[in-house]
Motif scaffolding. Structure first.
Motif, PDB file in Angstrom:
ATOM      1  N   THR A 184      -5.468  13.803  -2.205  1.00 23.75           N
ATOM      2  CA  THR A 184      -5.367  12.384  -1.849  1.00 23.75           C
ATOM      3  C   THR A 184      -4.256  12.265  -0.813  1.00 23.75           C
ATOM      4  OG1 THR A 184      -3.705  11.881  -3.524  1.00 23.75           O
ATOM      5  CG2 THR A 184      -6.003  11.648  -4.212  1.00 23.75           C
ATOM      6  N   PRO A 185      -4.183  11.120  -0.095  1.00 21.44           N
ATOM      7  CA  PRO A 185      -3.162  11.006   0.956  1.00 21.44           C
ATOM      8  C   PRO A 185      -1.745  11.203   0.435  1.00 21.44           C
ATOM      9  CG  PRO A 185      -4.714   9.177   1.105  1.00 21.44           C
ATOM     10  CD  PRO A 185      -5.046   9.939  -0.147  1.00 21.44           C
TER      11      PRO A 185
ATOM     12  N   TYR B 219      -0.279   4.405   1.319  1.00 17.85           N
ATOM     13  CA  TYR B 219      -0.529   4.874   2.680  1.00 17.85           C
ATOM     14  C   TYR B 219      -1.435   3.843   3.336  1.00 17.85           C
ATOM     15  CZ  TYR B 219       1.778   9.204   1.773  1.00 17.85           C
ATOM     16  OH  TYR B 219       2.753  10.118   1.488  1.00 17.85           O
ATOM     17  N   SER B 220      -1.274   3.642   4.653  1.00 16.14           N
ATOM     18  CA  SER B 220      -2.013   2.552   5.291  1.00 16.14           C
ATOM     19  C   SER B 220      -3.522   2.765   5.209  1.00 16.14           C
ATOM     20  CB  SER B 220      -1.554   2.354   6.736  1.00 16.14           C
ATOM     21  OG  SER B 220      -1.715   3.528   7.478  1.00 16.14           O
ATOM     22  N   GLY B 221      -3.951   4.041   5.113  1.00 14.52           N
ATOM     23  CA  GLY B 221      -5.390   4.282   5.052  1.00 14.52           C
ATOM     24  C   GLY B 221      -5.870   4.637   3.657  1.00 14.52           C
ATOM     25  N   CYS B 222      -5.024   4.409   2.655  1.00 11.64           N
ATOM     26  CA  CYS B 222      -5.398   4.835   1.307  1.00 11.64           C
ATOM     27  C   CYS B 222      -6.652   4.099   0.845  1.00 11.64           C
ATOM     28  CB  CYS B 222      -4.265   4.604   0.315  1.00 11.64           C
ATOM     29  SG  CYS B 222      -4.688   5.199  -1.330  1.00 11.64           S
ATOM     30  N   PRO B 223      -7.729   4.834   0.572  1.00 13.52           N
ATOM     31  CA  PRO B 223      -8.989   4.185   0.206  1.00 13.52           C
ATOM     32  C   PRO B 223      -8.900   3.494  -1.156  1.00 13.52           C
ATOM     33  CG  PRO B 223      -9.229   6.589   0.181  1.00 13.52           C
ATOM     34  CD  PRO B 223      -7.831   6.300   0.582  1.00 13.52           C
TER      35      PRO B 223
ATOM     36  N   PRO C 273       0.825  -1.212   0.000  1.00 13.67           N
ATOM     37  CA  PRO C 273       0.000   0.000   0.000  1.00 13.67           C
ATOM     38  C   PRO C 273       0.859   1.263   0.000  1.00 13.67           C
ATOM     39  CG  PRO C 273      -0.018  -0.994   2.203  1.00 13.67           C
ATOM     40  CD  PRO C 273       0.796  -1.903   1.315  1.00 13.67           C
TER      41      PRO C 273
END
Ligand SMILES: [Zn+2]
Lengths: 153, 255
Positions: free
Chosen positions: A132-133, A50-54, A48
């Motif tokens: 975006t992240p 970013y760990s929270g990347c949707p 991934p």
């Protein structure tokens, strides 16, 4: 039964656009870590951004859909966290396409080297975060256009 | 008598719940921040925290071995089963209070994750390696914003000083150590929070001085800690009603 070579699978993956920045492909982004065969199962290892990347689950879906369209039936997607993704893994082609698209590519110095619109080096940071992240917001003080900068991590 | 649970499971819940509750709190700003850039920054910070949450809680579920997913753990537990510190469940207050809370937590989070990169548990080391990069970026922003507000206008200075006065005692809970921490530290899995305190103090006090803020003389005043679930503020229950209602009302629903 003979299966397609891993090189062939890499070529297919190289045509899948990133869902959030369609100007570059998943391999340009450097998030495909490995392609291999486990018997008749094609194993694609993805890391991934970013760990929270949707977009992560969407990316997995796009990989699966694309490979199925090329006739692969058994596909396994593996998540690999370490080594953690870094923008150093972005391809030269990816960096060039980002800039053409209007997004300043990541720089080791931590900020864009120039405005992706007019090339001026007279730029300033607006915010550490962006749409975006993976992006931050910057502005050109010459052409006055705001632009996205792909954060260097 | 409560049943004693696996210390690694407990420790993973602490990591996951701190990220989950803070992530949820910060996400409450979405659409309400003072300017668009801050709105986007807060939403992205919350997103990173929720991403870290899912990595921690997914592993917690595996360690527990009862087949619970990260979603099950996040959405189907009650307040007394949460293991987050009280700092992260406090209401957002004004923008200054949100940013101050973020800064005090971010520095701790980064130090903790950096130390966990060499954990004897390789899964924890891998998650920490990923999350530490995000935490470092969060510190960069929250520190800069605290300094900007502290050394800013008369009003911004007053407000962020008020925030520090409220939050400083709560931040001390991050360094309370119990038997779970001791066991994890002894096994080289997660550092003893106390071992991070000097570095945290040096860094945070340095930035607060630069922000022209005065550190209050205050200690964590509650008798119990959120870390073992024996103490939570009334605010946690209110967060859970919002965060969990969909899974409670429509069990098993997916997007
Ligand atoms: Zn320009």
């Amino acid at each position: 039964m003979a299966h397609p070579s891993t090189e062939q699978v890499w070529d297919w993956l190289d045509t899948i656009p990133d869902p959030e920045i369609p100007a570059i492909t998943l391999t340009d982004l450097g998030i495909i870590r490995n392609v291999g065969w486990d018997g008749d199962t094609c194993v694609v290892t993805v890391t991934p951004t970013y760990s929270g990347c949707p977009a992560t689950s969407l990316i997995n879906m796009e990989i699966e859909t694309a490979l199925r369209e090329h006739g692969l039936e058994k596909i396994e997607l593996k998540r690999q966290l370490s080594p953690a993704w870094t923008t150093d893994w972005m391809s030269e082609r990816g960096r060039r396409k980002l800039e053409e698209y209007g997004i300043a590519p990541p720089q080791p110095a931590g900020g864009p080297d120039k405005c992706p619109h007019c090339g001026s080096t007279n730029v300033e940071k607006l915010s550490q975060f962006g749409s975006t992240p993976c992006k931050a917001q910057w502005r050109c003080k010459d052409c006055l256009e705001p632009f996205d900068y792909f954060k260097c991590i | 008598m409560t049943q004693k649970s696996d210390p690694k499971f407990e420790a993973l819940l602490r990591l996951g719940d701190n990220a989950l509750i803070l992530g949820h709190r910060v996400s409450e700003w979405c659409g309400h921040a003072p300017v668009l850039e801050e709105d986007i920054a807060l939403a992205n910070t919350a997103l990173d925290l929720l991403g870290q949450t899912s990595l921690w809680l997914e592993y917690a579920g595996e360690v527990e071995g009862k087949g619970r997913s990260a979603d099950d753990i996040a959405f189907l537990r009650d307040a007394w089963d949460f293991r987050n510190v009280l700092l992260v469940e406090l209401p957002n207050g004004d923008f200054g209070q949100t940013i101050m809370r973020q800064y005090l937590f971010d520095v701790f989070n980064r130090l903790n994750l950096e130390a966990m990169k060499t954990s004897t548990d390789t899964r924890i080391a891998e998650i920490a390696e990923k999350a530490a990069k995000e935490a470092a970026y969060h510190v960069e922003r929250s520190e800069g914003t605290v300094i900007g507000l502290g050394d800013g206008t008369e009003e911004s200075h007053r407000r962020i000083q008020d925030a520090l006065n409220i939050l400083w005692p709560y931040a001390q809970e991050l360094f309370i150590t119990d038997e779970v921490d001791e066991e994890m530290a002894k096994a080289g899995v997660i550092p003893d929070p106390k071992s991070l305190q000097d570095a945290w103090n040096a860094e945070v006090r340095g930035a607060l001085a630069e922000a022209t803020l005065e550190v209050p003389e205050a200690h964590f005043g509650h008798r119990g800690s959120g870390k073992d679930g024996r103490m939570h503020t009334e605010h946690l229950g209110h967060i859970l009603t919002q965060m969990q209602w969909l899974q409670r009302a429509y069990p098993g629903q997916e997007w």
